[in-house]
Scaffold this motif. Sequence first.
Motif, mmCIF file in Angstrom:
data_model
loop_
_atom_site.group_PDB
_atom_site.id
_atom_site.type_symbol
_atom_site.label_atom_id
_atom_site.label_comp_id
_atom_site.label_asym_id
_atom_site.label_seq_id
_atom_site.Cartn_x
_atom_site.Cartn_y
_atom_site.Cartn_z
ATOM 1 N N GLY A 140 7.190 1.158 11.332
ATOM 2 C CA GLY A 140 6.050 2.021 11.036
ATOM 3 C C GLY A 140 5.681 1.282 9.633
ATOM 4 O O GLY A 140 6.081 0.271 8.967
ATOM 5 N N ASP A 141 4.698 1.987 8.826
ATOM 6 C CA ASP A 141 4.176 1.729 7.763
ATOM 7 C C ASP A 141 3.778 2.963 6.936
ATOM 8 O O ASP A 141 3.952 4.233 7.200
ATOM 9 C CB ASP A 141 3.369 0.634 7.755
ATOM 10 C CG ASP A 141 1.807 0.966 7.802
ATOM 11 O OD1 ASP A 141 1.625 2.100 8.175
ATOM 12 O OD2 ASP A 141 0.824 0.140 7.921
ATOM 13 N N TYR A 142 3.211 2.797 5.710
ATOM 14 C CA TYR A 142 2.647 3.897 4.602
ATOM 15 C C TYR A 142 1.869 4.850 5.330
ATOM 16 O O TYR A 142 1.547 6.001 4.950
ATOM 17 C CB TYR A 142 2.084 3.082 3.438
ATOM 18 C CG TYR A 142 0.687 2.854 3.760
ATOM 19 C CD1 TYR A 142 0.496 1.478 4.396
ATOM 20 C CD2 TYR A 142 -0.347 3.520 3.535
ATOM 21 C CE1 TYR A 142 -0.766 0.956 4.591
ATOM 22 C CE2 TYR A 142 -1.900 2.993 3.640
ATOM 23 C CZ TYR A 142 -1.786 1.842 4.414
ATOM 24 O OH TYR A 142 -3.076 1.327 4.781
ATOM 25 N N ALA A 143 1.013 4.510 6.449
ATOM 26 C CA ALA A 143 -0.204 5.167 7.032
ATOM 27 C C ALA A 143 0.419 6.220 8.274
ATOM 28 O O ALA A 143 -0.339 7.110 8.396
ATOM 29 C CB ALA A 143 -0.883 4.525 7.464
ATOM 30 N N ASP A 154 0.844 -1.338 0.079
ATOM 31 C CA ASP A 154 -0.047 0.091 -0.147
ATOM 32 C C ASP A 154 0.996 1.292 0.195
ATOM 33 O O ASP A 154 2.204 1.269 0.679
ATOM 34 C CB ASP A 154 -0.746 -0.011 1.196
ATOM 35 C CG ASP A 154 -1.906 -1.072 1.175
ATOM 36 O OD1 ASP A 154 -1.906 -1.964 0.348
ATOM 37 O OD2 ASP A 154 -2.873 -0.967 2.016
ATOM 38 N N LEU A 203 0.317 10.267 7.781
ATOM 39 C CA LEU A 203 -1.246 10.586 7.632
ATOM 40 C C LEU A 203 -1.759 10.603 8.986
ATOM 41 O O LEU A 203 -2.318 11.362 9.263
ATOM 42 C CB LEU A 203 -1.842 9.529 6.987
ATOM 43 C CG LEU A 203 -3.421 9.754 6.678
ATOM 44 C CD1 LEU A 203 -3.489 11.120 6.027
ATOM 45 C CD2 LEU A 203 -4.110 8.524 5.905
ATOM 46 N N LYS A 204 -1.371 9.292 9.801
ATOM 47 C CA LYS A 204 -2.070 9.374 11.281
ATOM 48 C C LYS A 204 -1.371 10.556 12.162
ATOM 49 O O LYS A 204 -2.134 11.067 12.949
ATOM 50 C CB LYS A 204 -1.815 8.161 11.624
ATOM 51 C CG LYS A 204 -2.497 6.804 11.158
ATOM 52 C CD LYS A 204 -1.938 5.729 11.910
ATOM 53 C CE LYS A 204 -2.627 4.510 11.248
ATOM 54 N NZ LYS A 204 -2.236 3.193 11.739
ATOM 55 N N TYR A 205 -0.019 10.588 11.940
ATOM 56 C CA TYR A 205 0.507 11.333 13.062
ATOM 57 C C TYR A 205 1.114 12.755 12.800
ATOM 58 O O TYR A 205 1.793 13.564 13.712
ATOM 59 C CB TYR A 205 1.561 10.538 13.696
ATOM 60 C CG TYR A 205 1.284 9.415 14.290
ATOM 61 C CD1 TYR A 205 0.058 9.289 15.104
ATOM 62 C CD2 TYR A 205 1.547 7.977 13.851
ATOM 63 C CE1 TYR A 205 -0.465 7.986 15.788
ATOM 64 C CE2 TYR A 205 1.168 6.817 14.259
ATOM 65 C CZ TYR A 205 0.210 7.035 15.342
ATOM 66 O OH TYR A 205 -0.309 5.707 15.757
#
Lengths: 278, 278, 278, 278
Positions: C57-60, C18, C63-65
């Motif tokens: 971590g990852d791709y998101a 993703d 966006l989240k933080y």
Amino acid sequence: MGLIHMSFLSKLLGMPTDINVIIPTYTREDSTEGTIRDPYIPGMKFQTLWLLHGGGGDYADYLKYTNIELYAEENKVAVVMPSGYNSAYTDNPDGALYMQYITEELPAMCRSIFPLSPAPEDNIIGGLSMGSGGAFKIAMAYPERYGMALIMSGGGSPITPEAAKLFDSENYVKRLGGFRLPILKNDGQEGTVNDGWFNAKRNVDEGRPLPRLFFAIGTEDSFLVGHQRCVAYCRELGYEVSSIETEGYKHEWRFWDRILDAALSRWLPLRRSYLLPQ
Amino acid sequence: MGLIHMSFLSKLLGMPTDINVIIPTYTREDSTEGTIRDPYIPGMKFQTLWLLHGGGGDYADYLKYTNIELYAEENKVAVVMPSGYNSAYTDNPDGALYMQYITEELPAMCRSIFPLSPAPEDNIIGGLSMGSGGAFKIAMAYPERYGMALIMSGGGSPITPEAAKLFDSENYVKRLGGFRLPILKNDGQEGTVNDGWFNAKRNVDEGRPLPRLFFAIGTEDSFLVGHQRCVAYCRELGYEVSSIETEGYKHEWRFWDRILDAALSRWLPLRRSYLLPQ
Amino acid sequence: MGLIHMSFLSKLLGMPTDINVIIPTYTREDSTEGTIRDPYIPGMKFQTLWLLHGGGGDYADYLKYTNIELYAEENKVAVVMPSGYNSAYTDNPDGALYMQYITEELPAMCRSIFPLSPAPEDNIIGGLSMGSGGAFKIAMAYPERYGMALIMSGGGSPITPEAAKLFDSENYVKRLGGFRLPILKNDGQEGTVNDGWFNAKRNVDEGRPLPRLFFAIGTEDSFLVGHQRCVAYCRELGYEVSSIETEGYKHEWRFWDRILDAALSRWLPLRRSYLLPQ
Amino acid sequence: MGLIHMSFLSKLLGMPTDINVIIPTYTREDSTEGTIRDPYIPGMKFQTLWLLHGGGGDYADYLKYTNIELYAEENKVAVVMPSGYNSAYTDNPDGALYMQYITEELPAMCRSIFPLSPAPEDNIIGGLSMGSGGAFKIAMAYPERYGMALIMSGGGSPITPEAAKLFDSENYVKRLGGFRLPILKNDGQEGTVNDGWFNAKRNVDEGRPLPRLFFAIGTEDSFLVGHQRCVAYCRELGYEVSSIETEGYKHEWRFWDRILDAALSRWLPLRRSYLLPQ
């Protein structure tokens, strides 16, 4: 129908991961079938299909390539679809613990967050190809937790030398970006949690519960022999086994879509309703 | 296959909106069919299916209830799926301008962001039920932009008094949360951009291009008569029309899934390949 | 602002993956700043920040933080956020090829699908913590491709024995689900594509282009010494280096959010506009 | 932290709709703070912030433009973010019933699917701009259900003639795609569920519970006077009111991000822990 995409940090994978989850919610039919049913009863729970993808796939495969949402909605069953990538749903001693993640952390999290029944008769472990191997070994390792297994186009037979050769061939490896599947690295797995063949017998020997097994495969699938061996082995051991061999299908999504429809609509002995608190 | 969920602010809707977009990307088959094709050629573009959902649906319907991703991937066609809710894809004089959004802002944005060919012969407008009405009227209003239309389970006939009565019945309204469909409020639409019946004739009269029309419906669908009237009308006017009536199907997702497979794999005269820059 | 979540099959990872992508689209401000600008010009392209997450971590994550979407929108820069999990953005000889994926497949795909300028001066590689190590080594390995690097809370210094001890401590390992970070397994990486320290000097020796380097760290961050060593080393070699040390911040999201705002709004020499075709 | 994107069919909207939901799950800190806490206790529940976006926004606004996920995770509070578009969270007599959806269907669904405490002291209704008007009127209409309200940059004052003029000006209308906000169409709302000013007094007169009110606004915000009037009115009536006016901020995301951090971390009297079954 409620379609949920969730991203969260997994402790046992040591990284964030995504899942797709289907929870039956209000549908048009709820309003038009005479009486209007209230779709949201406090304390209601759902039967759950834990659905594992094949090698080189991820949590989004079933959403993209099957109509699982439609079948789940029609039959009021929840579906949880995690990622296992190329792990063969096996704990990596140096990395992500996929077997423990799928069988411990994922159910614990999902049952604390979503309305999923923990009773074994309400839990089906299923999968296709690599995921069918995962489903079989998980059902055999933890027969107290899963009342049924849906094994599509693969299953629990030990990898044959022919299959190992295929997986290891240049052409196959190229498809996966130039590396070899860990599926094959099952050295030293004999008698462990990953040895479904072994645990199938152990369950009988120790008088454990025996999950009901549903096998499906296309007759043109190169896993057909492995499927038949596993069906025969489990029947011999005394498992209640249903097996479908469908003419003309290969290892392909149109087959899996068709089987998921049949399994959820008719084949599996599901409740096809939400479960009310007693 | 690349599955894209995009959220953005629409000027003509006056609010953010979501779309799902499918862009063909690398597939397993790219590596295994002998020569390895490079899936990412700078300047390549794709034929595009603009796919409209039915009444009371949204951008996620086709993803949930059909295997459109599989068919798009196999046939190398891009698919854009916007939300029109209950708008009948009509501009709301006091609110969101759905007709303009679908035919102007959405294509302009998508073609500036994604590799979509703007040539009319590379653009198919399609839809089911309310979306088939949208597809028909859009193809008739803008025949220079869309070379084909895929009209599933509905189409362009003016709403019959019987259908209007159905839509307006208590039972139907209850399903939609207690309100009446704006679909019916087509008073004053005669001769406008929303009057596909009118524009179908205008196109002939004015010598405009005539999009190729593909109609499909189940024989148990209550829109069957409207479908047949529209097919007859368009043929009479000189349009090239293909029509499928499939035995035994109602107004239902299993039909639409089947038609999408047939349409993308065989029925529509698609290129089934990416388009290279000249 | 267009926020895109994309799922696709990566050849070099051997599995689907993703990404989140931000593409500047129409904003409220486009309508209110006097003249209404047309947000969708055929052929327009964007400067691109390739933004790598930290370990585990990852791709998101961003966006989240962080509010990266807001800063990207305000400054008209595209952002691509891939997943690297715990790979240290290094090719796994037995598995996913993260270094090649990030530097070859991902740019090739994204530039064929999205309107991203390939010119080196329009490409910024950035990251935090493990991702800052990735950004540094990638900028040093491929200085012809990336005109700038944004290195937050880490960087390119070889892992010190102290840091290695920390990463390998029981407490740290427990946080990652019981396994050790591959970050540390850089045996045999001397002089390879993964050795940023080495390639930094090679670029100078061979007269290659030298990317502009932007380092930021909190003064309470345990990587502070490594940061300072790397800054000094690069300056000595002749790189144009900016460095920020912010009082009172640790290894934390509130710092990275603040730096991303400063970097996109003021610090980096960006165009802050879309790029029109010549 | 669990970030959930859910798509489902709403009965009261008559269409599918999306929500973002944050449910606190396992975090790195759970493993490193000495004792490892089990993040998944059967029967645990969370306090819930129902968070409404502003005019012309949707369910994804807070995710894109604030770090609500970080603050929710740190403070162990669940957050539900629905779409209300330009509805002013009012029932449309000819369409989607937003007020009923937000206050009835959404809580019923979310509490049957997610582990959210229904106790009034565990429910906070919040919002910004148009959403602050929604939060205020909902808290006043249903004071038995929401123990607190977080009212950012707006609030419950009747629209002043000046504001009405602004909203109705050519420049403003152009930003919203050429149509006028239904926000203004509050004719005939006096004394109804939408009249927060009226219900604020009714609650006092009838001895109903009085939610605790938290107002925040930037001193450069054009709603400042309305904010102050509403604060004064509520205090006079006997509500427990906290009000923050922050120097230098306008009607802007950097302010709302800052207030959400303060509100969840310190300002609101939250439990900042999951709630165990008694």
